[in-house]
Design an enzyme around this catalytic site. Structure first.
Site, PDB file in Angstrom:
ATOM      1  N   LYS A 133       0.831  -1.205   0.000  1.00 19.46           N
ATOM      2  CA  LYS A 133       0.000   0.000   0.000  1.00 19.46           C
ATOM      3  C   LYS A 133       0.867   1.257   0.000  1.00 19.46           C
ATOM      4  O   LYS A 133       0.681   2.156  -0.818  1.00 19.46           O
ATOM      5  CB  LYS A 133      -0.924  -0.020   1.227  1.00 19.46           C
ATOM      6  CG  LYS A 133      -1.897   1.127   1.214  1.00 19.46           C
ATOM      7  CD  LYS A 133      -2.834   1.075   2.407  1.00 19.46           C
ATOM      8  CE  LYS A 133      -3.775  -0.100   2.261  1.00 19.46           C
ATOM      9  NZ  LYS A 133      -4.639  -0.302   3.387  1.00 19.46           N
ATOM     10  N   ARG A 190      -3.267   2.895   8.753  1.00 17.53           N
ATOM     11  CA  ARG A 190      -3.554   1.592   8.134  1.00 17.53           C
ATOM     12  C   ARG A 190      -2.305   0.742   8.044  1.00 17.53           C
ATOM     13  O   ARG A 190      -1.202   1.238   7.852  1.00 17.53           O
ATOM     14  CB  ARG A 190      -4.041   1.758   6.696  1.00 17.53           C
ATOM     15  CG  ARG A 190      -5.319   2.502   6.547  1.00 17.53           C
ATOM     16  CD  ARG A 190      -5.553   2.733   5.046  1.00 17.53           C
ATOM     17  NE  ARG A 190      -6.390   3.868   4.833  1.00 17.53           N
ATOM     18  CZ  ARG A 190      -7.643   3.799   4.392  1.00 17.53           C
ATOM     19  NH1 ARG A 190      -8.174   2.646   4.111  1.00 17.53           N
ATOM     20  NH2 ARG A 190      -8.340   4.887   4.221  1.00 17.53           N
ATOM     21  N   GLY A 200      -7.980  -7.561   4.734  1.00 13.98           N
ATOM     22  CA  GLY A 200      -8.823  -7.652   5.933  1.00 13.98           C
ATOM     23  C   GLY A 200      -8.161  -8.335   7.121  1.00 13.98           C
ATOM     24  O   GLY A 200      -8.791  -8.527   8.154  1.00 13.98           O
ATOM     25  N   MET A 234      -5.419  -7.321   8.844  1.00 15.15           N
ATOM     26  CA  MET A 234      -4.847  -6.451   9.871  1.00 15.15           C
ATOM     27  C   MET A 234      -5.726  -5.214  10.079  1.00 15.15           C
ATOM     28  O   MET A 234      -6.758  -5.090   9.455  1.00 15.15           O
ATOM     29  CB  MET A 234      -3.428  -6.091   9.489  1.00 15.15           C
ATOM     30  CG  MET A 234      -2.500  -7.296   9.581  1.00 15.15           C
ATOM     31  SD  MET A 234      -0.822  -6.881   9.198  1.00 15.15           S
ATOM     32  CE  MET A 234      -0.932  -6.465   7.496  1.00 15.15           C
ATOM     33  N   ARG A 292      -3.532  -1.522  -6.447  1.00 14.46           N
ATOM     34  CA  ARG A 292      -2.684  -2.726  -6.371  1.00 14.46           C
ATOM     35  C   ARG A 292      -3.092  -3.648  -7.508  1.00 14.46           C
ATOM     36  O   ARG A 292      -4.190  -3.507  -8.066  1.00 14.46           O
ATOM     37  CB  ARG A 292      -2.845  -3.437  -5.026  1.00 14.46           C
ATOM     38  CG  ARG A 292      -4.271  -3.854  -4.736  1.00 14.46           C
ATOM     39  CD  ARG A 292      -4.413  -4.445  -3.355  1.00 14.46           C
ATOM     40  NE  ARG A 292      -5.820  -4.520  -2.999  1.00 14.46           N
ATOM     41  CZ  ARG A 292      -6.281  -4.777  -1.788  1.00 14.46           C
ATOM     42  NH1 ARG A 292      -5.436  -4.967  -0.800  1.00 14.46           N
ATOM     43  NH2 ARG A 292      -7.556  -4.845  -1.549  1.00 14.46           N
ATOM     44  N   HIS A 308      -1.580 -44.058  -1.872  1.00 10.88           N
ATOM     45  CA  HIS A 308      -2.275 -44.681  -2.990  1.00 10.88           C
ATOM     46  C   HIS A 308      -3.465 -43.830  -3.435  1.00 10.88           C
ATOM     47  O   HIS A 308      -3.637 -43.532  -4.626  1.00 10.88           O
ATOM     48  CB  HIS A 308      -2.729 -46.091  -2.577  1.00 10.88           C
ATOM     49  CG  HIS A 308      -3.492 -46.793  -3.647  1.00 10.88           C
ATOM     50  ND1 HIS A 308      -4.866 -46.755  -3.721  1.00 10.88           N
ATOM     51  CD2 HIS A 308      -3.078 -47.520  -4.699  1.00 10.88           C
ATOM     52  CE1 HIS A 308      -5.263 -47.441  -4.774  1.00 10.88           C
ATOM     53  NE2 HIS A 308      -4.197 -47.925  -5.391  1.00 10.88           N
ATOM     54  N   ARG A 359       2.605 -47.484 -14.573  1.00 11.20           N
ATOM     55  CA  ARG A 359       2.759 -48.387 -13.421  1.00 11.20           C
ATOM     56  C   ARG A 359       2.033 -49.689 -13.761  1.00 11.20           C
ATOM     57  O   ARG A 359       0.811 -49.753 -13.656  1.00 11.20           O
ATOM     58  CB  ARG A 359       2.156 -47.767 -12.164  1.00 11.20           C
ATOM     59  CG  ARG A 359       2.896 -46.548 -11.623  1.00 11.20           C
ATOM     60  CD  ARG A 359       2.167 -46.023 -10.394  1.00 11.20           C
ATOM     61  NE  ARG A 359       2.935 -45.091  -9.608  1.00 11.20           N
ATOM     62  CZ  ARG A 359       2.800 -43.761  -9.637  1.00 11.20           C
ATOM     63  NH1 ARG A 359       1.925 -43.212 -10.460  1.00 11.20           N
ATOM     64  NH2 ARG A 359       3.526 -42.984  -8.849  1.00 11.20           N
ATOM     65  N   ARG A 372       7.110 -49.265 -16.628  1.00 18.04           N
ATOM     66  CA  ARG A 372       7.855 -49.729 -15.455  1.00 18.04           C
ATOM     67  C   ARG A 372       7.420 -51.150 -15.111  1.00 18.04           C
ATOM     68  O   ARG A 372       6.221 -51.435 -15.036  1.00 18.04           O
ATOM     69  CB  ARG A 372       7.589 -48.814 -14.267  1.00 18.04           C
ATOM     70  CG  ARG A 372       8.388 -49.254 -13.057  1.00 18.04           C
ATOM     71  CD  ARG A 372       8.141 -48.365 -11.894  1.00 18.04           C
ATOM     72  NE  ARG A 372       6.848 -48.588 -11.308  1.00 18.04           N
ATOM     73  CZ  ARG A 372       6.358 -47.847 -10.315  1.00 18.04           C
ATOM     74  NH1 ARG A 372       7.056 -46.837  -9.830  1.00 18.04           N
ATOM     75  NH2 ARG A 372       5.170 -48.104  -9.805  1.00 18.04           N
ATOM     76  N   GLU A 379      15.342 -43.955  -7.107  1.00 24.86           N
ATOM     77  CA  GLU A 379      14.383 -43.655  -6.034  1.00 24.86           C
ATOM     78  C   GLU A 379      14.878 -44.112  -4.670  1.00 24.86           C
ATOM     79  O   GLU A 379      14.129 -44.096  -3.694  1.00 24.86           O
ATOM     80  CB  GLU A 379      13.008 -44.231  -6.361  1.00 24.86           C
ATOM     81  CG  GLU A 379      12.989 -45.689  -6.731  1.00 24.86           C
ATOM     82  CD  GLU A 379      11.586 -46.186  -7.139  1.00 24.86           C
ATOM     83  OE1 GLU A 379      10.593 -45.517  -6.834  1.00 24.86           O
ATOM     84  OE2 GLU A 379      11.518 -47.269  -7.743  1.00 24.86           O
ATOM     85  N   SER A 438      14.983 -42.157 -14.397  1.00 28.85           N
ATOM     86  CA  SER A 438      13.790 -41.387 -14.042  1.00 28.85           C
ATOM     87  C   SER A 438      13.730 -41.338 -12.518  1.00 28.85           C
ATOM     88  O   SER A 438      13.725 -42.382 -11.859  1.00 28.85           O
ATOM     89  CB  SER A 438      12.544 -42.049 -14.611  1.00 28.85           C
ATOM     90  OG  SER A 438      11.409 -41.313 -14.212  1.00 28.85           O
ATOM     91  N   THR A 460      10.726 -39.609  -7.120  1.00 28.47           N
ATOM     92  CA  THR A 460      10.927 -38.742  -5.948  1.00 28.47           C
ATOM     93  C   THR A 460       9.969 -39.057  -4.800  1.00 28.47           C
ATOM     94  O   THR A 460      10.172 -38.583  -3.697  1.00 28.47           O
ATOM     95  CB  THR A 460      10.804 -37.265  -6.355  1.00 28.47           C
ATOM     96  OG1 THR A 460       9.662 -37.135  -7.195  1.00 28.47           O
ATOM     97  CG2 THR A 460      12.036 -36.791  -7.080  1.00 28.47           C
ATOM     98  N   CYS A 510       9.415 -38.874 -12.374  1.00 32.70           N
ATOM     99  CA  CYS A 510       8.035 -39.352 -12.492  1.00 32.70           C
ATOM    100  C   CYS A 510       7.349 -39.434 -11.138  1.00 32.70           C
ATOM    101  O   CYS A 510       6.231 -39.923 -11.033  1.00 32.70           O
ATOM    102  CB  CYS A 510       7.980 -40.684 -13.220  1.00 32.70           C
ATOM    103  SG  CYS A 510       8.910 -41.977 -12.388  1.00 32.70           S
ATOM    104  N   TYR A 530      12.933 -34.064 -18.825  1.00 32.93           N
ATOM    105  CA  TYR A 530      11.467 -34.025 -18.810  1.00 32.93           C
ATOM    106  C   TYR A 530      10.922 -34.248 -17.405  1.00 32.93           C
ATOM    107  O   TYR A 530      11.614 -34.761 -16.524  1.00 32.93           O
ATOM    108  CB  TYR A 530      10.884 -35.077 -19.770  1.00 32.93           C
ATOM    109  CG  TYR A 530      11.114 -36.515 -19.344  1.00 32.93           C
ATOM    110  CD1 TYR A 530      10.193 -37.182 -18.533  1.00 32.93           C
ATOM    111  CD2 TYR A 530      12.243 -37.219 -19.760  1.00 32.93           C
ATOM    112  CE1 TYR A 530      10.400 -38.500 -18.145  1.00 32.93           C
ATOM    113  CE2 TYR A 530      12.457 -38.525 -19.386  1.00 32.93           C
ATOM    114  CZ  TYR A 530      11.536 -39.165 -18.568  1.00 32.93           C
ATOM    115  OH  TYR A 530      11.740 -40.454 -18.171  1.00 32.93           O
TER     116      TYR A 530
HETATM  117  C1  PEP Z   1       8.195 -42.767  -6.990  1.00 32.05           C
HETATM  118  O1  PEP Z   1       8.568 -43.468  -6.058  1.00 32.05           O
HETATM  119  O2  PEP Z   1       8.396 -41.556  -7.068  1.00 32.05           O
HETATM  120  C2  PEP Z   1       7.432 -43.363  -8.095  1.00 32.05           C
HETATM  121  C3  PEP Z   1       7.125 -42.670  -9.173  1.00 32.05           C
HETATM  122  O3  PEP Z   1       7.003 -44.634  -7.938  1.00 32.05           O
HETATM  123  P1  PEP Z   1       5.743 -45.054  -7.056  1.00 32.05           P
HETATM  124  O4  PEP Z   1       5.047 -43.808  -6.641  1.00 32.05           O
HETATM  125  O5  PEP Z   1       4.918 -45.920  -7.907  1.00 32.05           O
HETATM  126  O6  PEP Z   1       6.397 -45.767  -5.934  1.00 32.05           O
HETATM  127 MG    MG Z   2       8.534 -45.606  -6.300  1.00 34.48          MG
END
Ligand code: PEP
Ligand code: MG
Length: 905
Positions: free
Chosen positions: A42, A112, A121, A123, A366, A482, A588, A644, A772, A791, A794, A858, A878
């Site tokens: 502001k 203000r 809103g 503060m 703003r 899941h 999968r 996979r 992984e 791949s 994560t 992935c 990717y």
């Molecule tokens: C992962 O572990 O990131 C992965 C893609 O495999 P999943 O989730 O099937 O274990």
């Molecule tokens: Mg996995």
């Protein structure tokens, strides 16, 4: 001046800033729009508007740095800060030609808050400050309007006592209502000067009674109190909650804006209003806003009177008088100003204004908040208007907001009763009747009912119920559980890990906050916020228009990362392709094993006593897998497909109750006891770290061999039919050592060659691995010797690096985030410092062995905008994400590329 007093400063950590009070008035503005960090949004914009020659009431901003000092001094404005405030006030007095506290013609101010990021809103604000029993008479005389003066005074007492003195505002409200009732008044404006005088007297008595303190008459005491209250309001529970929700650090602090008052309540030639330079819900290029004649700022938002539309066109439909008609001169001036502001800021503005006796004043500007649809339209229009470049347009868009366009959302106007809040696992707004089993979900769906599947957690066995349900709700499990992963893949709404709800399968009830919901009761899920509501909340269907496609195409021009999808059904693959996926980054295969036509063969394979029986069962699966892969290859039409091989522990596929085991024994013609002991033997204490992934194939090579054969045969079918096929990519999960990959690669290659020789068809293929497990990342250089691609998984890499169960941590991760131990749920947005370091190491090591190694991700992070920025930086080729996140990833990837470019330019 304050520098002389440094020695008086109590021991604090922060240094006293050289300058911390910034003055603004026509022709003299010490701040600008680039100073949001210290002036707040502001304050910075008030300074900027003043410099642009736009009429802004003179005032000054106390910088956000003083907020830090305020807290370091235990909630007190440092003494050394006061002289600068007094000096700035003297400058305002000189500009206006009125004195603060003058009994004849007093200067009144507003106080203000204003943080770096807008916190609407959250503060506090105080208006009409400087009024007391003497100055009110002065104001009555100078304005020639005693009613206005006394009304301002009673408003000030109400606001100030509430905000600064913590007086329960409803008590004063009731006193006023009682008076109106006694006198048979309907409106506040019916009160006479004498009524208002009496009310002020009563207010002051009440305040004294309740606080033991007199209402401060000294304007300076009022001012110091108000500044203190605004700094305090940075740390009220609602401000803290808002900050947490929007990741605003506590260290930012708020600035305080002190500005001379202008009055929209001085008669029929006065007004106040708010407006947007374009329509914030549709993005249409039309001035849009509301105002009230003879009113003060808070009246517009308070909903006591119905505000009128600003433009004649908008007012026509409502039969109300527009500002354009009521005060045409001010309106024309406002139009000039809004155009000037939009051109200057090159973005849609949200503005506040007041007209005092036909003189227009701007109180705020703003960048306006807008819906996702409006954001896209405004971006495209502004590119066409040459107001912004394509790059700027992309950088302004929030990829996550695209969710709003792809899924139904809850109607923001609908009434709602919040039951609980879980994790926002998969977006969308849905309602339906609750059921507690997948079987029931399927049956009820067949009967034409809309259902929400309520489970403690889901397993692959629930797939049919998940397909049948409108939405999925679980009490356990995190963002990569899941339920979350599968729902996201289907583009289906899911709230996961909602631990405060107690689900009892026995009684088929869900209990929360004293509510007991039975099977068939209706709830509504908001998968974008994780909120669960009682009953049916109305939803709004998404609409996609040409601007979406256009923005996607622009994003594609700038991004470096490719975007693939995680898909294991033809439907998912098709959806993802429509959204622009450039291949499948993860199929999968285990999800394919749950089809009703094959689950029993899978189970026969699992419980087989020997290799021969196992191969017999696998032979039944082969043609089905071949068809699965063939269908995916066909849909992807020459785009790469990564398949996979089987990953989960085998116990996930077998029945869990004696009843189900009995039924299975009958179906596959085997002995119940034998089957039961086989199932029992599969039990593991730690299945996620147990016999899963490539470990299955080390002990039972024939499983992967069957899958490789199915891939090879599907490829041969494609080629024999002359269809387009990219070299199939076979991916091996949960590799920890290069030896595992060495062995399994050799087996896969042998089978590939065998099929190619049998069919007399040659084709290229790639064999790669998931990274992984931390050990895989740490030894990526040797693993790369056997891999054609990497791949990053994560999800598992986060689970194993943090030692944090992806299925159970939902229960306590919230506390970790709220206490600042982790900045975000690491299953949602990658932990860049820890897990990210392993990803970077994996990339660097892998490419040390093979400089052109293709590397993707992935895990669920592949669809998270912040993580995508990180993946771009570490040089992935990717990302692969669930189908509905493909557009988000395309936009996020473009933003990542542009941000990096900006950084290096
Ligand atoms: C992962 O572990 O990131 C992965 C893609 O495999 P999943 O989730 O099937 O274990
Ligand atoms: Mg996995």
């Amino acid at each position: 001046m304050h520098q002389n007093q440094i020695s008086e400063k109590p021991t604090t950590k922060s240094a006293i800033p050289q300058k911390f009070v910034y003055f603004f008035a026509a022709g003299e503005s010490e701040g600008n729009a680039g100073m949001k960090n210290i002036l707040g949004g502001k304050g910075a914009n008030l300074a900027e508007m003043t410099s642009l020659g736009i009429p802004v009431p003179p005032g000054f901003t106390i910088s956000t740095e003083i907020c830090t000092h305020f807290y370091e001094e235990g909630g007190k404005l440092p003494d050394w800060a006061r002289p600068n405030v007094t000096a700035a006030m003297a400058k305002v007095e000189a500009k206006i030609g009125k004195k603060f506290g003058d009994a004849n013609d007093p200067l009144l101010v507003s106080v203000r808050s204003g943080a770096r990021a807008s916190m609407p809103g959250m503060m506090d604000t105080i208006l009409n400050l400087g009024l007391n029993d003497q100055t009110v008479e002065g104001l009555a005389k100078s304005s020639n309007n005693p009613r206005f003066a006394w009304d301002s005074y009673r408003r000030f007492i109400q606001m100030y006592s509430d905000v600064v003195m913590n007086v329960n505002s409803s008590l004063l409200e009731v006193t006023m209502e009682d008076m109106k009732e006694d006198k048979h008044y309907k409106l506040d404006t019916d009160m006479t000067v004498d009524d208002l005088k009496l009310l002020v007297k009563k207010f002051k008595e009440l305040i004294l009674q309740m606080t033991g303190r007199s209402f401060p008459a000294d304007p300076w005491e009022q001012l110091w109190g108000a500044i203190t209250a605004v700094f305090h309001s940075w740390n009220t529970p609602r401000a803290i909650t808002y900050r947490e929700l929007h990741s605003i650090p506590v260290s930012w602090g708020t600035a305080v804006n002190i500005q001379s008052m202008v009055f929209g309540n001085m008669g029929e030639d006065s007004a106040t209003g708010v407006a947007f330079t374009r329509n914030p819900s549709t993005g249409d290029k039309a001035f849009y806003g509301e105002f009230l004649i003879n009113a003060q700022g808070e009246d517009v938002v308070a909903g006591i009177r119905t505000p009128q539309p600003i433009t004649k066109i908008a007012a026509a439909a409502s039969g109300m008088k527009s500002l354009e008609e009521a005060l045409p001169e001010s309106y024309n001036q406002l139009v000039d100003i809004y155009k000037k502001l939009e051109t200057h800021y090159r973005d849609m503005q949200d503005i506040e204004f007041t007209i005092e006796r036909s003189k227009l004043w701007m109180l705020q500007t703003r960048n306006g908040k807008r819906t996702a649809a409006a954001a896209l339209k405004i971006a495209c229009d502004m590119i066409d208007e040459k107001l912004i470049t394509e790059e700027e347009a992309i950088l302004r868009l929030d990829p996550s907001a695209l969710d709003q366009l792809l899924h139904p959302t809850l109607d923001p106007k609908a009434q709602k009763t919040l039951l609980a809040k879980g994790l926002p696992a998969s977006p969308g707004g849905v309602n339906g009747q609750i059921v507690f089993t997948s079987e029931e979900a399927v049956v009820w769906k067949e009967q034409g009912k809309k259902v929400i599947l309520v489970r403690v957690e889901t397993s692959p066995e629930d797939i049919a119920g998940m397909i049948a349900a409108q939405g999925i709700f679980t009490t356990r499990g995190g963002m990569t559980s899941h339920a979350a992963v599968v729902a996201r893949g289907m583009g289906k709404c899911c709230v996961a890990g909602c631990g405060e709800v107690d689900v009892d399968y026995r009684t088929e009830t869900m209990k929360v906050k004293g509510y007991v919901l039975k099977k068939g009761d209706v709830i509504t899920l908001d998968g974008s916020t994780g909120e669960v509501y009682l009953g049916e909340v109305k939803t709004i269907e998404p609409k996609l228009d040409g601007t979406f496609e256009r923005v996607m195409k622009i994003a594609d021009k700038y991004r470096k990362l490719k975007v693939r999808t995680n898909a294991d059904t033809p439907k998912d693959a098709q959806t993802a392709k429509t959204f622009g996926a450039e291949g499948i980054g993860l199929c999968r295969t285990e999800h394919m094993f749950f089809g009703a036509d094959r689950i029993d063969s899978v189970r026969e394979m699992i419980i087989a006593d020997n290799k021969i029986d196992r191969e017999k069962a696998l032979a039944k699966l082969l043609p089905m897998q071949r068809d699965d892969f063939y269908n995916l290859f066909k849909i992807m039409d020459g785009l790469p497909v990564t398949i996979r091989l089987l990953d989960p522990p085998l116990h996930e596929f077998v029945p869990h109750t004696d009843e189900e085991t009995k039924e299975l024994a009958e179906r596959i013609n085997t002995d119940f006891e034998r089957l039961r002991s086989k199932v029992k033997a599969l039990h593991e204490f730690n299945p996620m770290l147990g016999h899963r992934g490539c470990r299955l194939a080390i002990t039972y090579p024939e499983i992967y061999i069957m899958q490789v054969r199915a891939i090879a045969e599907a490829a041969c079918m494609m080629l024999a039919e002359g269809k387009k096929l990219s070299a199939p990519e076979i991916m091996i999960p949960l590799i920890a050592t290069d030896k595992e990959l060495d062995i399994l690669r050799a087996q896969a290659e042998q089978e590939m060659k065998k099929v190619q020789a049998e069919k007399n068809i040659k084709f290229e293929y790639h064999i790669g691995t998931m990274i992984e497990l931390p050990r895989a990342a740490l030894t990526a250089d040797v693993i790369a010797e056997h891999a054609d691609f990497f791949s990053f998984g994560t999800n598992d890499l986060t689970q194993t690096t943090l030692g944090l169960s992806r299925d159970d941590s939902g229960r306590f991760l919230g506390s970790y985030v709220s206490q600042g131990i982790l900045p975000k749920d690491p299953f949602m947005s990658i932990d860049q410092v820890g897990v990210g370091a392993l990803v970077k190491m994996g990339v660097d090591f892998g490419r040390r062995t093979k400089p052109n190694l293709k590397i993707g991700v992935c895990g669920e992070h592949g669809g998270d905008p912040e993580s995508i920025e990180f993946f771009h930086k570490v040089g992935l080729d990717y990302v692969s994400c669930s189908p509905f996140r493909v557009p988000i990833a395309r936009l996020a990837a473009a933003r990542a590329a542009l941000l990096t470019k900006k950084l290096h330019s």
